[in-house]
Design a protein around this motif. Structure first.
Motif, PDB file in Angstrom:
ATOM      1  N   VAL A   4       0.931  -1.257  -0.044  1.00 41.84           N
ATOM      2  CA  VAL A   4       0.015  -0.013  -0.146  1.00 41.84           C
ATOM      3  C   VAL A   4       0.941   1.276   0.233  1.00 41.84           C
ATOM      4  O   VAL A   4       0.682   2.339  -0.757  1.00 41.84           O
ATOM      5  CB  VAL A   4      -1.104   0.050   1.175  1.00 41.84           C
ATOM      6  N   ILE A   5       1.849   1.188   0.916  1.00 45.83           N
ATOM      7  CA  ILE A   5       2.828   2.401   0.829  1.00 45.83           C
ATOM      8  C   ILE A   5       3.427   2.319  -0.421  1.00 45.83           C
ATOM      9  O   ILE A   5       3.377   3.698  -0.941  1.00 45.83           O
ATOM     10  CB  ILE A   5       4.076   2.201   1.934  1.00 45.83           C
ATOM     11  N   PHE A   6       4.060   1.502  -1.006  1.00 40.13           N
ATOM     12  CA  PHE A   6       4.807   1.549  -2.344  1.00 40.13           C
ATOM     13  C   PHE A   6       3.569   2.233  -3.685  1.00 40.13           C
ATOM     14  O   PHE A   6       3.954   2.945  -4.213  1.00 40.13           O
ATOM     15  CB  PHE A   6       5.026   0.047  -2.721  1.00 40.13           C
ATOM     16  N   ASN A   7       2.305   1.454  -3.567  1.00 39.33           N
ATOM     17  CA  ASN A   7       1.451   2.017  -4.459  1.00 39.33           C
ATOM     18  C   ASN A   7       1.186   3.646  -4.209  1.00 39.33           C
ATOM     19  O   ASN A   7       1.014   4.307  -5.275  1.00 39.33           O
ATOM     20  CB  ASN A   7      -0.042   1.532  -4.242  1.00 39.33           C
ATOM     21  N   THR A   8       1.257   3.936  -3.056  1.00 44.86           N
ATOM     22  CA  THR A   8       0.893   5.391  -2.784  1.00 44.86           C
ATOM     23  C   THR A   8       2.069   6.487  -3.393  1.00 44.86           C
ATOM     24  O   THR A   8       1.760   7.281  -3.928  1.00 44.86           O
ATOM     25  CB  THR A   8       0.633   5.658  -1.128  1.00 44.86           C
ATOM     26  N   LEU A   9       3.269   5.976  -2.794  1.00 44.60           N
ATOM     27  CA  LEU A   9       4.398   6.636  -3.565  1.00 44.60           C
ATOM     28  C   LEU A   9       4.507   6.648  -4.869  1.00 44.60           C
ATOM     29  O   LEU A   9       4.834   7.773  -5.641  1.00 44.60           O
ATOM     30  CB  LEU A   9       5.668   6.250  -2.891  1.00 44.60           C
ATOM     31  N   PHE A  10       4.366   5.689  -5.627  1.00 47.63           N
ATOM     32  CA  PHE A  10       4.570   5.199  -6.958  1.00 47.63           C
ATOM     33  C   PHE A  10       3.402   6.185  -7.785  1.00 47.63           C
ATOM     34  O   PHE A  10       3.830   6.857  -8.607  1.00 47.63           O
ATOM     35  CB  PHE A  10       4.183   3.887  -7.164  1.00 47.63           C
ATOM     36  N   LEU A  11       2.123   6.023  -7.367  1.00 44.35           N
ATOM     37  CA  LEU A  11       1.243   6.917  -7.885  1.00 44.35           C
ATOM     38  C   LEU A  11       1.355   8.413  -8.047  1.00 44.35           C
ATOM     39  O   LEU A  11       1.323   9.083  -8.920  1.00 44.35           O
ATOM     40  CB  LEU A  11      -0.080   6.528  -7.591  1.00 44.35           C
ATOM     41  N   ASN A  12       1.758   8.641  -6.460  1.00 47.52           N
ATOM     42  CA  ASN A  12       2.076  10.246  -6.323  1.00 47.52           C
ATOM     43  C   ASN A  12       3.021  10.790  -7.085  1.00 47.52           C
ATOM     44  O   ASN A  12       3.150  11.878  -7.527  1.00 47.52           O
ATOM     45  CB  ASN A  12       1.967  10.444  -4.795  1.00 47.52           C
ATOM     46  N   ILE A  13       4.202  10.021  -7.543  1.00 48.79           N
ATOM     47  CA  ILE A  13       5.058  10.250  -7.798  1.00 48.79           C
ATOM     48  C   ILE A  13       4.950  10.521  -9.463  1.00 48.79           C
ATOM     49  O   ILE A  13       5.322  11.560 -10.075  1.00 48.79           O
ATOM     50  CB  ILE A  13       6.425   9.335  -7.963  1.00 48.79           C
ATOM     51  N   LEU A  14       4.149   9.646 -10.042  1.00 48.25           N
ATOM     52  CA  LEU A  14       3.544   9.884 -11.377  1.00 48.25           C
ATOM     53  C   LEU A  14       2.730  11.215 -11.585  1.00 48.25           C
ATOM     54  O   LEU A  14       2.889  11.633 -12.493  1.00 48.25           O
ATOM     55  CB  LEU A  14       2.960   8.634 -11.853  1.00 48.25           C
ATOM     56  N   PHE A  15       1.876  11.229 -10.504  1.00 50.25           N
ATOM     57  CA  PHE A  15       0.769  12.319 -10.736  1.00 50.25           C
ATOM     58  C   PHE A  15       1.563  13.639 -10.477  1.00 50.25           C
ATOM     59  O   PHE A  15       1.506  14.669 -11.353  1.00 50.25           O
ATOM     60  CB  PHE A  15      -0.040  12.329  -9.378  1.00 50.25           C
ATOM     61  N   ILE A  16       2.749  13.603  -9.675  1.00 50.58           N
ATOM     62  CA  ILE A  16       3.286  14.987  -9.543  1.00 50.58           C
ATOM     63  C   ILE A  16       4.444  15.277 -10.860  1.00 50.58           C
ATOM     64  O   ILE A  16       4.025  16.401 -11.333  1.00 50.58           O
ATOM     65  CB  ILE A  16       4.352  14.831  -8.223  1.00 50.58           C
TER      66      ILE A  16
END
Length: 309
Positions: free
Chosen positions: A77-89
């Protein structure tokens, strides 16, 4: 202390109208950002509704045990949060800057206004409505995309059971919805650049791309950095409205779409554990602060004027 208080009162009287203008903002942040911080105490209590926040017994760090109960799920869950937010940003910021530059280069005023209005419009569509659009577009049986694939003789894709596609789908929808609205700030920064720089560059033979590279982008670099730093502060927060609206409780997609916020929501809904939810929220805020502090330190080392503090 007395001298500082006297200076403040003098300045308050002198600039009373300016203080009145800023008062609504101060009241807003006090009511919705600072006063609720008292609720942090719930993260260290075994919350009971009959006893209330301050009457519930302390339980130390028991609410943080979720980190060790199912480590694999938490790390995912932490990986998904970071990965998606990095893509979004990363992708969101890049396309917002490009959009602002393209709008700024439009010379027909009426076309510029219409284009800007159309680009900003998706921001005012709720994620629930976007989810309906996405469902009709991606549905396996009657979705527009699968109909198009079928017309080309290609196999249909079961989008709502194929988790590997969803990071790209989420990024695409996020950019479509937010890039236009985010471009407003960058467009305002571009309009603040001294136009004489463009005139001088044109006289020196610089084309549009060279002007954008050497004048526009450096001119808005400080704005980009500040907004990136602010975005980093929420890098541990998933966009709950977006992801839950699009994915819901579809467990087939959890491997790539489940973020901290949706994980907490399901835990709160099934376990009704307010203390654990508060602990996760506190952890998100603390780690976000550390990220901002570290990123700001790096920016401050190379360009003090672009740092937040």
């Amino acid at each position: 202390m007395v001298k500082s208080a006297k200076w403040f009162m003098t300045d308050l009287i002198k600039n009373r109208f300016l203080y009145v203008l800023v008062l609504p903002g101060i009241v807003f942040f006090l009511l919705f950002n600072y006063l609720p911080m008292a609720g942090i105490i719930v993260a260290f209590k075994e919350y009971r509704m009959d006893l209330g926040i301050f009457g519930s017994p302390f339980n130390g760090l028991d609410n943080f045990r979720f980190l060790t109960v199912d480590t694999a799920s938490v790390l995912k869950v932490i990986f998904n949060t970071l990965f998606l937010n990095i893509l979004f940003i990363g992708i969101g910021t890049s396309l917002a800057v490009i959009t602002a530059i393209l709008i700024n280069e439009i010379r027909l005023t009426w076309f510029k206004k219409i284009s800007q209005s159309l680009i900003i419009l998706p921001n005012f569509i709720s994620w629930i409505i976007v989810a309906v659009f996405a469902y009709n577009f991606l549905n396996t049986d009657f979705g527009i995309l699968n109909e198009w694939l079928g017309s080309l003789g290609l196999p249909r894709i079961s989008w709502y059971s194929s988790a590997e596609w969803w990071p790209a789908i989420l990024v695409l929808l996020y950019v479509w919805k937010s890039a236009g609205f985010s471009s407003i700030i960058y467009l305002a920064a571009i309009t603040g650049i001294d136009q004489e720089q463009y005139e001088s560059a044109e006289l020196d033979g610089a084309n549009k791309l060279q002007q954008i590279r050497h004048i526009t982008i450096p001119g808005i670099s400080k704005t980009i950095i500040i907004l990136l730093l602010l975005a980093i502060g929420r890098i541990f927060y998933g966009d709950f409205g977006m992801i839950y609206g699009l994915v819901g409780d579809n467990s087939l997609l959890f491997s790539t779409t489940d973020v901290i916020d949706t994980y907490v929501f399901r835990a709160l809904r099934t376990l009704n554990d307010v203390g654990m939810s508060s602990a996760i929220g506190l952890l998100q805020s603390f780690i976000g602060f550390l990220f901002v502090f570290a990123a700001n330190a790096v920016v401050r080392k190379y360009d003090k004027d672009s740092a937040l503090f």
